[in-house]
Design a protein around this motif. Sequence first.
Motif, PDB file in Angstrom:
ATOM      1  N   ALA A  67     -19.543  -7.620   0.635  1.00  0.00           N
ATOM      2  CA  ALA A  67     -18.936  -6.156   0.210  1.00  0.00           C
ATOM      3  C   ALA A  67     -19.777  -4.973   0.354  1.00  0.00           C
ATOM      4  O   ALA A  67     -19.672  -3.985   0.833  1.00  0.00           O
ATOM      5  CB  ALA A  67     -18.222  -6.390  -1.215  1.00  0.00           C
ATOM      6  N   ALA A  68     -21.004  -5.209   0.108  1.00  0.00           N
ATOM      7  CA  ALA A  68     -22.128  -4.052   0.216  1.00  0.00           C
ATOM      8  C   ALA A  68     -22.406  -3.851   1.531  1.00  0.00           C
ATOM      9  O   ALA A  68     -22.477  -2.856   2.116  1.00  0.00           O
ATOM     10  CB  ALA A  68     -23.344  -4.865  -0.480  1.00  0.00           C
ATOM     11  N   LEU A  69     -22.219  -5.041   2.361  1.00  0.00           N
ATOM     12  CA  LEU A  69     -22.555  -4.793   3.711  1.00  0.00           C
ATOM     13  C   LEU A  69     -21.439  -3.862   4.622  1.00  0.00           C
ATOM     14  O   LEU A  69     -21.486  -2.936   5.252  1.00  0.00           O
ATOM     15  CB  LEU A  69     -22.738  -6.055   4.527  1.00  0.00           C
ATOM     16  N   LYS A  70     -20.131  -4.285   4.193  1.00  0.00           N
ATOM     17  CA  LYS A  70     -18.872  -3.569   4.781  1.00  0.00           C
ATOM     18  C   LYS A  70     -18.837  -2.057   4.153  1.00  0.00           C
ATOM     19  O   LYS A  70     -18.454  -1.495   5.067  1.00  0.00           O
ATOM     20  CB  LYS A  70     -17.533  -4.083   4.389  1.00  0.00           C
ATOM     21  N   ASP A  87     -27.079 -16.337   0.961  1.00  0.00           N
ATOM     22  CA  ASP A  87     -26.677 -16.903  -0.215  1.00  0.00           C
ATOM     23  C   ASP A  87     -25.267 -16.338  -0.749  1.00  0.00           C
ATOM     24  O   ASP A  87     -24.266 -17.258  -1.319  1.00  0.00           O
ATOM     25  CB  ASP A  87     -27.408 -17.051  -1.436  1.00  0.00           C
ATOM     26  N   ALA A  88     -25.062 -15.105  -0.603  1.00  0.00           N
ATOM     27  CA  ALA A  88     -23.697 -14.575  -0.985  1.00  0.00           C
ATOM     28  C   ALA A  88     -22.559 -14.604   0.186  1.00  0.00           C
ATOM     29  O   ALA A  88     -21.607 -14.227  -0.377  1.00  0.00           O
ATOM     30  CB  ALA A  88     -23.929 -13.228  -1.375  1.00  0.00           C
ATOM     31  N   PHE A  89     -22.688 -15.097   1.366  1.00  0.00           N
ATOM     32  CA  PHE A  89     -21.991 -14.943   2.408  1.00  0.00           C
ATOM     33  C   PHE A  89     -21.074 -16.268   2.448  1.00  0.00           C
ATOM     34  O   PHE A  89     -21.173 -16.806   3.242  1.00  0.00           O
ATOM     35  CB  PHE A  89     -22.539 -14.700   3.585  1.00  0.00           C
ATOM     36  N   SER A  90     -20.376 -16.388   1.273  1.00  0.00           N
ATOM     37  CA  SER A  90     -19.503 -17.524   1.266  1.00  0.00           C
ATOM     38  C   SER A  90     -18.145 -17.260   1.695  1.00  0.00           C
ATOM     39  O   SER A  90     -17.790 -16.166   1.647  1.00  0.00           O
ATOM     40  CB  SER A  90     -19.337 -18.271  -0.340  1.00  0.00           C
ATOM     41  N   ASP A  91     -17.387 -18.295   2.030  1.00  0.00           N
ATOM     42  CA  ASP A  91     -16.186 -17.872   2.502  1.00  0.00           C
ATOM     43  C   ASP A  91     -15.135 -17.063   1.470  1.00  0.00           C
ATOM     44  O   ASP A  91     -14.492 -16.209   1.812  1.00  0.00           O
ATOM     45  CB  ASP A  91     -15.147 -19.283   2.781  1.00  0.00           C
ATOM     46  N   ARG A  92     -15.509 -17.385  -0.002  1.00  0.00           N
ATOM     47  CA  ARG A  92     -14.754 -16.524  -0.887  1.00  0.00           C
ATOM     48  C   ARG A  92     -15.120 -14.965  -1.032  1.00  0.00           C
ATOM     49  O   ARG A  92     -14.410 -14.276  -0.981  1.00  0.00           O
ATOM     50  CB  ARG A  92     -15.019 -17.241  -1.968  1.00  0.00           C
ATOM     51  N   ALA A 100     -12.777 -11.202   8.424  1.00  0.00           N
ATOM     52  CA  ALA A 100     -11.931 -12.479   8.850  1.00  0.00           C
ATOM     53  C   ALA A 100     -12.934 -13.400   9.536  1.00  0.00           C
ATOM     54  O   ALA A 100     -12.616 -14.544   9.465  1.00  0.00           O
ATOM     55  CB  ALA A 100     -11.034 -11.779  10.117  1.00  0.00           C
ATOM     56  N   THR A 101     -14.072 -12.955  10.035  1.00  0.00           N
ATOM     57  CA  THR A 101     -15.149 -13.778  10.336  1.00  0.00           C
ATOM     58  C   THR A 101     -16.544 -13.401   9.419  1.00  0.00           C
ATOM     59  O   THR A 101     -16.608 -12.281   9.351  1.00  0.00           O
ATOM     60  CB  THR A 101     -15.404 -13.937  11.819  1.00  0.00           C
ATOM     61  N   ASN A 102     -17.518 -14.451   9.559  1.00  0.00           N
ATOM     62  CA  ASN A 102     -18.675 -14.120   9.027  1.00  0.00           C
ATOM     63  C   ASN A 102     -19.606 -13.178   9.731  1.00  0.00           C
ATOM     64  O   ASN A 102     -19.919 -13.661  11.264  1.00  0.00           O
ATOM     65  CB  ASN A 102     -19.905 -15.388   8.864  1.00  0.00           C
ATOM     66  N   PRO A 103     -19.931 -11.975   9.632  1.00  0.00           N
ATOM     67  CA  PRO A 103     -20.611 -10.921  10.387  1.00  0.00           C
ATOM     68  C   PRO A 103     -22.183 -11.516  10.743  1.00  0.00           C
ATOM     69  O   PRO A 103     -22.571 -10.850  11.668  1.00  0.00           O
ATOM     70  CB  PRO A 103     -20.810  -9.614   9.286  1.00  0.00           C
ATOM     71  N   SER A 108     -20.949  -8.617  15.612  1.00  0.00           N
ATOM     72  CA  SER A 108     -20.749  -7.360  14.980  1.00  0.00           C
ATOM     73  C   SER A 108     -21.897  -6.658  14.342  1.00  0.00           C
ATOM     74  O   SER A 108     -22.042  -5.332  14.170  1.00  0.00           O
ATOM     75  CB  SER A 108     -19.747  -7.428  13.772  1.00  0.00           C
ATOM     76  N   LEU A 109     -23.099  -7.319  14.281  1.00  0.00           N
ATOM     77  CA  LEU A 109     -24.272  -6.639  13.977  1.00  0.00           C
ATOM     78  C   LEU A 109     -25.362  -6.491  14.996  1.00  0.00           C
ATOM     79  O   LEU A 109     -26.514  -6.531  14.666  1.00  0.00           O
ATOM     80  CB  LEU A 109     -24.837  -7.442  12.820  1.00  0.00           C
ATOM     81  N   SER A 110     -24.858  -6.708  16.127  1.00  0.00           N
ATOM     82  CA  SER A 110     -26.046  -6.814  17.471  1.00  0.00           C
ATOM     83  C   SER A 110     -26.721  -5.453  17.458  1.00  0.00           C
ATOM     84  O   SER A 110     -27.511  -5.418  18.341  1.00  0.00           O
ATOM     85  CB  SER A 110     -25.139  -7.034  18.724  1.00  0.00           C
ATOM     86  N   ASP A 111     -26.055  -4.174  16.891  1.00  0.00           N
ATOM     87  CA  ASP A 111     -26.776  -2.895  16.954  1.00  0.00           C
ATOM     88  C   ASP A 111     -27.806  -2.805  15.915  1.00  0.00           C
ATOM     89  O   ASP A 111     -28.584  -1.771  16.082  1.00  0.00           O
ATOM     90  CB  ASP A 111     -25.558  -1.771  16.792  1.00  0.00           C
ATOM     91  N   PHE A 112     -28.039  -3.701  15.238  1.00  0.00           N
ATOM     92  CA  PHE A 112     -29.060  -3.665  14.244  1.00  0.00           C
ATOM     93  C   PHE A 112     -30.306  -4.730  14.372  1.00  0.00           C
ATOM     94  O   PHE A 112     -29.854  -5.766  14.837  1.00  0.00           O
ATOM     95  CB  PHE A 112     -28.357  -3.676  12.889  1.00  0.00           C
TER      96      PHE A 112
END
Length: 253
Positions: A67-70, A87-92, A100-103, A108-112
């Motif tokens: 959520a913080a990332l988004k 550790d916080a990037f669980s499916d839930r 919809a997918t894991n960033p 999606s993070l290729s610019d960073f």
Amino acid sequence: MQLTGDRFTSETAVFGNDLATLPDFPAEIRAPAGSLPGVSGFQVHFADHDILTPGDQPNVLVAMNPAALKVNLGDLAKGGTVIVNTDAFSDRNLQKAGYATNPLEDASLSDFHVHAVSLSSMTIEALKEVDGITSREAERSKNFFALGLMSWLYNRPIEGTLGFIDAKFAKRPEIAEANTRAFKAGWNYGETSEDFAVSYEIAPAKLEPGTYRQISGNSALTYGLIAASKLSGLPLFLGAYPITPASDVLEQL
């Protein structure tokens, strides 16, 4: 997050950089953990020259969960650094943040520049020999791990923070020990990990000689309200709900 952000700010001020901050509090009272409205953040802009605003585009983002990332990724400058708590990037948690997918696994993070760090699990590992704390309390110390890592990355002084931890948690020495160990573990991770190739040094700003005060927006508001009441000769009444960030104003008045 607000506490550790304030500590980074204090050490930066003591070091002599000019700075401005922007605390970002959750949009909802008691928002569900991991949800977009529940994101709390702290932005600090510091340099060796005059700083007038907290900045429009941060160069580094520390995201403790999806959520913080988004919520904050859109503000980050292209080519900036993203440090994520894997550790916080669980499916839930991904679902709660609307991914919809894991960033961390798509493009999606290729610019960073992304640093995937197991903040929670490394914190818990660092605190496994601390007696008297629960697993939840150990996990909560991850913010101090992140603070230690950022303090290493920007060569911030650490003595003030270590003293602050002892004073802040004096009534619970086990929590003080846990936060101290987490902070040092974060610093040591930055020092020894090959994931971070460089650290940064920002020289002190050329400030006019004199006595300076670190002041928050809430403190400034409090002083302004008191001054207005005194100068106008009118009684001061403040009606507010006792919750962050309004609590500071109520306490100071």
